[in-house]
Structure formats: structure tokens, C-alpha cells
Write a protein that holds these residues in place. Structure first.
Motif, PDB file in Angstrom:
ATOM      1  N   HIS A 167       0.795  -1.134   0.151  1.00 13.15           N
ATOM      2  CA  HIS A 167       0.111  -0.030   0.029  1.00 13.15           C
ATOM      3  C   HIS A 167       0.712   1.232   0.026  1.00 13.15           C
ATOM      4  O   HIS A 167       1.713   1.501   0.503  1.00 13.15           O
ATOM      5  N   TYR A 168       0.425   2.309  -0.729  1.00  9.87           N
ATOM      6  CA  TYR A 168       0.811   3.535  -0.780  1.00  9.87           C
ATOM      7  C   TYR A 168      -0.144   4.467  -0.482  1.00  9.87           C
ATOM      8  O   TYR A 168      -1.084   4.601  -1.353  1.00  9.87           O
ATOM      9  N   MET A 181      -2.888   3.534  -2.979  1.00  7.22           N
ATOM     10  CA  MET A 181      -2.537   2.854  -4.137  1.00  7.22           C
ATOM     11  C   MET A 181      -2.173   1.521  -3.625  1.00  7.22           C
ATOM     12  O   MET A 181      -1.271   1.544  -2.701  1.00  7.22           O
ATOM     13  N   TYR A 182      -2.760   0.565  -4.141  1.00  7.12           N
ATOM     14  CA  TYR A 182      -2.389  -0.900  -3.456  1.00  7.12           C
ATOM     15  C   TYR A 182      -2.176  -2.018  -4.768  1.00  7.12           C
ATOM     16  O   TYR A 182      -2.681  -1.699  -5.756  1.00  7.12           O
ATOM     17  N   GLU A 191       8.253  -4.437  -6.251  1.00  2.78           N
ATOM     18  CA  GLU A 191       8.101  -3.240  -5.290  1.00  2.78           C
ATOM     19  C   GLU A 191       8.927  -2.036  -5.757  1.00  2.78           C
ATOM     20  O   GLU A 191       8.401  -0.903  -5.675  1.00  2.78           O
ATOM     21  N   LYS A 192      10.044  -2.370  -6.704  1.00  2.00           N
ATOM     22  CA  LYS A 192      10.592  -1.432  -7.296  1.00  2.00           C
ATOM     23  C   LYS A 192       9.577  -0.553  -8.317  1.00  2.00           C
ATOM     24  O   LYS A 192       9.718   0.814  -8.496  1.00  2.00           O
ATOM     25  N   ILE A 193       9.057  -1.362  -9.070  1.00  4.01           N
ATOM     26  CA  ILE A 193       8.044  -0.992 -10.285  1.00  4.01           C
ATOM     27  C   ILE A 193       6.843  -0.230  -9.220  1.00  4.01           C
ATOM     28  O   ILE A 193       6.404   0.919  -9.864  1.00  4.01           O
ATOM     29  N   ALA A 194       6.339  -0.841  -8.335  1.00  2.00           N
ATOM     30  CA  ALA A 194       5.111  -0.237  -7.499  1.00  2.00           C
ATOM     31  C   ALA A 194       6.000   1.276  -6.890  1.00  2.00           C
ATOM     32  O   ALA A 194       5.123   2.387  -6.949  1.00  2.00           O
ATOM     33  N   LEU A 195       6.857   1.435  -6.478  1.00  2.00           N
ATOM     34  CA  LEU A 195       7.581   2.525  -6.212  1.00  2.00           C
ATOM     35  C   LEU A 195       7.694   3.731  -7.241  1.00  2.00           C
ATOM     36  O   LEU A 195       7.532   4.926  -7.017  1.00  2.00           O
TER      37      LEU A 195
END
Length: 204
Positions: A167-168, A181-182, A191-195
Motif C-alpha cells: 500500500h502507498y 494505491m495498492y 516493489e521497485k516498479i510499484a515505487l
């Protein structure tokens, strides 16, 4: 589209055309469909602050997202814009909430939560969830936090379920909102793409 929001026992709900979307619920994060979607065919590096679970941030470290790039497709809503990889599909479930799909599998999205500046940041953690500690992300245009949640079904549920999500949280205290954003780690765990996707979030 009329949206009727209320709070029941500390849980935020949205009522959209007769359907209840549990915006801050215990078992999962879901963007309830109103029956009509806008579908998009979709073909930057911050620092962070690590905390103990459900506490305020204390220290900061730099997040390494070097070497990760994707061809972006920018999605516009009435409240914000966000860019995702161009091989994703994005469904706009109402004016401000999104659903992300990869190869027709739902992998995440963006929900809108109520936010109360006078309450601790842990208010963003839903019921029936364990978090790994809220992380404050630096280098963003707005106050931003991230965490990994393990969501379990309520005790009264007929079937026990467990789900892990990234979650962001993008916090807008002026308007009393937080944009969540989840990603469901069973279907998306980069996680790197999500970040990097989180880095593209811009409030209007």
C-alpha cells in the motif's frame, strides 16, 4: 455520480449507486463497480522513513529504484494523475478510484479514504490487518507513506482468507482525503516498479 459517504464504527464506507464499497474495511481493499467503466489499454527516485507498526515515522533512508524503467501510460482522474506500465489495463470505477489489471487479472488499484489530520497516521491501516510498519517516503510532491499489509477475514466470516498487499498512501490533509494505491502480492510483487508508479502520482 452521487456518492454517499458515512462512517460505521470507525470504518469508512462509500455508497455508489446502491453498492457499498468498504473503503477502509478489514478483509480487503475493493473498488466497488457502479456498472460502468472507462477502460484504458496501457501498453523518477524517492527516499523513505522506516517506522514501527502503526507509529509515526522516525528515521529516513534512501530507496534504491535504480535501473527500473517502464514505458508509461498516464491516467487522468478528476483529483489526480498517475502513470502505469503501458501493457496494463486501467478501469476507472468512478471519478477517483481505479482498478489495475495485467493480462486480465486484477493486480491492484487506487481507492479514496477519509483522512483526519488530528488522528495518528495509523488511521490508514484497515481493521483485521497487520502492517510491517508505515514508511514515510521523501522526495514526493505530497505527504506519502507505504507499508505491506496482511489482510485477514473478520472472525464472523464463513471462510477464512488471508491476502498480502503493498500500500502507498498519498495524504491530502487540506481536503481530508488519502489516496490508497495498492497491489495484491499474489499477482504483482515488484516493489521497485510499484515505487516508481507511486512517484508519478500527482494531485490536481
Amino acid at each position: 455520480m452521487p456518492i454517499d459517504s458515512t462512517r460505521l464504527k470507525g470504518v469508512s464506507y462509500e455508497k455508489i449507486n446502491g453498492y457499498i464499497s468498504r473503503v477502509n474495511c478489514g478483509s480487503h481493499r475493493c473498488a466497488c463497480s457502479s456498472g460502468s467503466f472507462e477502460t484504458y489499454d496501457t501498453k523518477e527516485e524517492p527516499t523513505v522513513v522506516q517506522t514501527k507498526p502503526s507509529e509515526q515515522p522516525e528515521n529516513s533512508v534512501e530507496a534504491d529504484v535504480s535501473g527500473i524503467e517502464f514505458k508509461p501510460m498516464t491516467i487522468e482522474t478528476s483529483a489526480y494523475s498517475i502513470s502505469v506500465p503501458d501493457d496494463w489495463k486501467v478501469e476507472k470505477t468512478n471519478e477517483k478510484t481505479l482498478s489495475f489489471k495485467q493480462k486480465d487479472v486484477r493486480i491492484g488499484g487506487v481507492d479514496v479514504l477519509s483522512y483526519y489530520p488530528s488522528e495518528p497516521i495509523s488511521q490508514l491501516i484497515p481493521n483485521h490487518a497487520e502492517d510491517t510498519g508505515l514508511t514515510k517516503l521523501e522526495g514526493f510532491e505530497m505527504e506519502t507513506y507505504s507499508t505491506k499489509l496482511t489482510l485477514t477475514s473478520p472472525a464472523a466470516s464463513e471462510k477464512e482468507t488471508q491476502e498480502e498487499q503493498y500500500h502507498y498512501y498519498f495524504v491530502d490533509p487540506k481536503n481530508g482525503k488519502a489516496y490508497d494505491m495498492y497491489f495484491n502480492t499474489a499477482h504483482f510483487h515488484d516493489e521497485k516498479i510499484a515505487l516508481q508508479i507511486a512517484k508519478t502520482f500527482k494531485l490536481k
